[in-house]
Design a protein around this motif. Structure first.
Motif, PDB file in Angstrom:
ATOM      1  N   GLU A 104     -14.819  12.693  -3.732  1.00 26.28           N
ATOM      2  CA  GLU A 104     -14.058  11.745  -4.338  1.00 26.28           C
ATOM      3  C   GLU A 104     -12.847  12.194  -5.191  1.00 26.28           C
ATOM      4  O   GLU A 104     -12.238  11.155  -6.073  1.00 26.28           O
ATOM      5  N   SER A 105     -12.627  13.640  -5.444  1.00 29.63           N
ATOM      6  CA  SER A 105     -11.634  14.038  -6.430  1.00 29.63           C
ATOM      7  C   SER A 105     -10.066  13.580  -5.899  1.00 29.63           C
ATOM      8  O   SER A 105      -9.408  14.058  -6.560  1.00 29.63           O
ATOM      9  N   GLU A 106     -10.339  13.380  -4.400  1.00 26.46           N
ATOM     10  CA  GLU A 106      -8.707  13.085  -3.995  1.00 26.46           C
ATOM     11  C   GLU A 106      -9.040  11.451  -3.271  1.00 26.46           C
ATOM     12  O   GLU A 106     -10.033  11.359  -2.685  1.00 26.46           O
ATOM     13  N   ALA A 107      -8.305  10.629  -3.910  1.00 27.65           N
ATOM     14  CA  ALA A 107      -8.590   9.336  -3.305  1.00 27.65           C
ATOM     15  C   ALA A 107      -7.411   8.458  -3.375  1.00 27.65           C
ATOM     16  O   ALA A 107      -6.107   8.842  -3.819  1.00 27.65           O
ATOM     17  N   LEU A 108      -7.220   7.403  -2.353  1.00 31.43           N
ATOM     18  CA  LEU A 108      -6.033   6.452  -2.131  1.00 31.43           C
ATOM     19  C   LEU A 108      -6.322   5.388  -2.962  1.00 31.43           C
ATOM     20  O   LEU A 108      -7.198   4.547  -3.047  1.00 31.43           O
ATOM     21  N   VAL A 109      -5.344   5.172  -3.971  1.00 36.73           N
ATOM     22  CA  VAL A 109      -5.318   4.071  -4.889  1.00 36.73           C
ATOM     23  C   VAL A 109      -4.201   3.141  -4.668  1.00 36.73           C
ATOM     24  O   VAL A 109      -3.075   3.473  -4.326  1.00 36.73           O
ATOM     25  N   ALA A 110      -4.550   1.705  -4.639  1.00 32.14           N
ATOM     26  CA  ALA A 110      -3.681   0.781  -4.487  1.00 32.14           C
ATOM     27  C   ALA A 110      -3.240   0.085  -5.833  1.00 32.14           C
ATOM     28  O   ALA A 110      -4.166  -0.191  -6.476  1.00 32.14           O
ATOM     29  N   ARG A 111      -1.843  -0.085  -6.119  1.00 32.88           N
ATOM     30  CA  ARG A 111      -1.552  -0.783  -7.319  1.00 32.88           C
ATOM     31  C   ARG A 111      -2.074  -1.962  -7.521  1.00 32.88           C
ATOM     32  O   ARG A 111      -2.073  -2.836  -6.427  1.00 32.88           O
ATOM     33  N   ASN A 112      -2.584  -2.610  -8.488  1.00 35.15           N
ATOM     34  CA  ASN A 112      -3.050  -3.965  -8.727  1.00 35.15           C
ATOM     35  C   ASN A 112      -1.947  -4.962  -8.315  1.00 35.15           C
ATOM     36  O   ASN A 112      -0.826  -4.960  -9.048  1.00 35.15           O
ATOM     37  N   GLY A 113      -2.004  -6.003  -7.787  1.00 37.80           N
ATOM     38  CA  GLY A 113      -1.006  -6.826  -7.160  1.00 37.80           C
ATOM     39  C   GLY A 113      -0.462  -6.561  -5.927  1.00 37.80           C
ATOM     40  O   GLY A 113       0.553  -7.421  -5.702  1.00 37.80           O
ATOM     41  N   ALA A 114      -0.621  -5.514  -5.180  1.00 38.46           N
ATOM     42  CA  ALA A 114       0.008  -4.861  -4.139  1.00 38.46           C
ATOM     43  C   ALA A 114      -0.480  -5.367  -2.877  1.00 38.46           C
ATOM     44  O   ALA A 114       0.312  -5.616  -1.860  1.00 38.46           O
TER      45      ALA A 114
END
Length: 337
Positions: free
Chosen positions: A111-121
């Motif tokens: 879990e220390s590396e993750a793909l994060v999407a910007r809110n609203g993307a």
């Protein structure tokens, strides 16, 4: 010249400019330059305490780098003796036949590396990345994990605008809305989570058959000239992991260990205990086993190199990667306990 080779050359000047600080000085002539990264893991505590200097009886120049590619560039130039890298830049460097040895497996990345999407993307799953701007540090473990996730989900990488940004640049670009998503580690990961949501992390990618890990490497010529120093470096690192694994709950928000880690990494103090759980840390005894330096690491580097070749990130895969992994120093560290 390969993509990796060109990138390493271009990164060399940036790598040499890495932030640095000197630990306690010793009368001994031995000087060691160590390239570390801002990953939350137990060995930051002996780094903060000057334990490495005491054990090796050397003056250590600690240099902070933003990515494994930068560390590799500095190792290649001869300006760093021991460095912290991920499995992807390690495989790329070995495939280039850089004279290095893997001497300690920091941990399997979860879990220390993750793909994060910007809110609203408009990104809910990996398939939604098509047509979007996604940032990663190139030739990093997160770059590898992103490509592996795209392959698993049947998304053509060419349909995604993948941008090469270092973690601090990722956090800034995410805040400005210049990118739609990013695959990164802390402290940038914690920063972008405040205005985004996790799409997946590296534990899921590992379950899909593409595990990643972090490791300490050493320049082969340095190790041959200073085997005792390398052994003692490994011994101190292993001791810090043993302390954490014995009582992980003791490394709480109010603990001195968490405070030291937060100061060195820039991670939020309140997030340090959870971030420590984002890795699977092997003990010193496990390091030399077939699962790690005794065989498993060689196989993992081979598999990573094959994937990088398939993705066009390196020119060729070597027939044998065994000389780039050594269990010698963990074995000697155990014997000297």
């Amino acid at each position: 010249m390969s993509t990796i080779s060109r990138r390493i050359i271009l990164l060399s000047s940036a790598a040499l400019a890495g932030a640095a600080f000197l630990g306690p000085a010793f009368a001994d002539d031995l000087k060691i330059t160590i390239g570390y990264q801002t990953v939350v893991e137990p060995s930051k505590v002996p780094q903060a305490d000057g334990t490495y200097e005491k054990a090796t009886k050397a003056t250590i120049d600690w240099r902070k780098f933003d990515s494994g590619a930068d560390v590799i560039a500095a190792v290649a130039s001869g300006s760093v003796d021991i460095g912290y890298v991920g499995s992807s830049p390690l495989a790329a460097a070995a495939s280039r036949e850089l004279p290095i040895q893997t001497i300690f497996i920091v941990g399997l990345i979860g879990e220390s590396e993750a793909l994060v999407a910007r809110n609203g993307a408009g990104i809910e799953k990996v398939a939604d990345l098509a047509g979007k701007k996604v940032a990663v540090p190139f030739v990093s473990t997160t770059h590898y994990s992103l490509l592996a996730a795209l392959k698993h989900e049947g998304v053509d990488p060419k349909s995604v605008e993948i941008l090469n940004l270092r973690p601090p640049e990722i956090a800034a670009a995410f805040a400005r809305g210049d990118i739609d998503a990013a695959y990164v580690w802390d402290p940038a990961l914690g920063q972008i989570k405040t205005t985004g949501k996790v799409v997946l992390d590296s534990s899921q990618v590992a379950a899909w058959g593409a595990p990643t890990f972090d490791a300490w490497i050493v320049r082969t010529d340095f190790a041959e000239k200073n085997p005792e120093a390398v052994r003692d470096f490994v011994k101190v690192t292993g001791a810090s992991y043993a302390e954490f694994l014995a009582k992980p709950d003791a490394w709480s928000v109010s603990s001195p260990q968490a405070a030291k880690i937060a100061k060195l990494t820039g991670a939020k103090l309140e997030e340090v205990p959870q971030l420590l759980k984002g890795y699977v840390f092997p003990t010193l005894e496990e390091q030399a086993s077939d699962k790690f330096l005794g065989g498993g690491t060689v196989r993992a580097v081979e598999a990573t190199s094959a994937f990088l070749k398939e993705q066009g990130k390196i020119d060729a895969v070597l027939p044998d990667y065994s000389k780039y992994v050594s269990s010698k120093y963990v074995t000697e560290a155990l014997a000297s306990n």
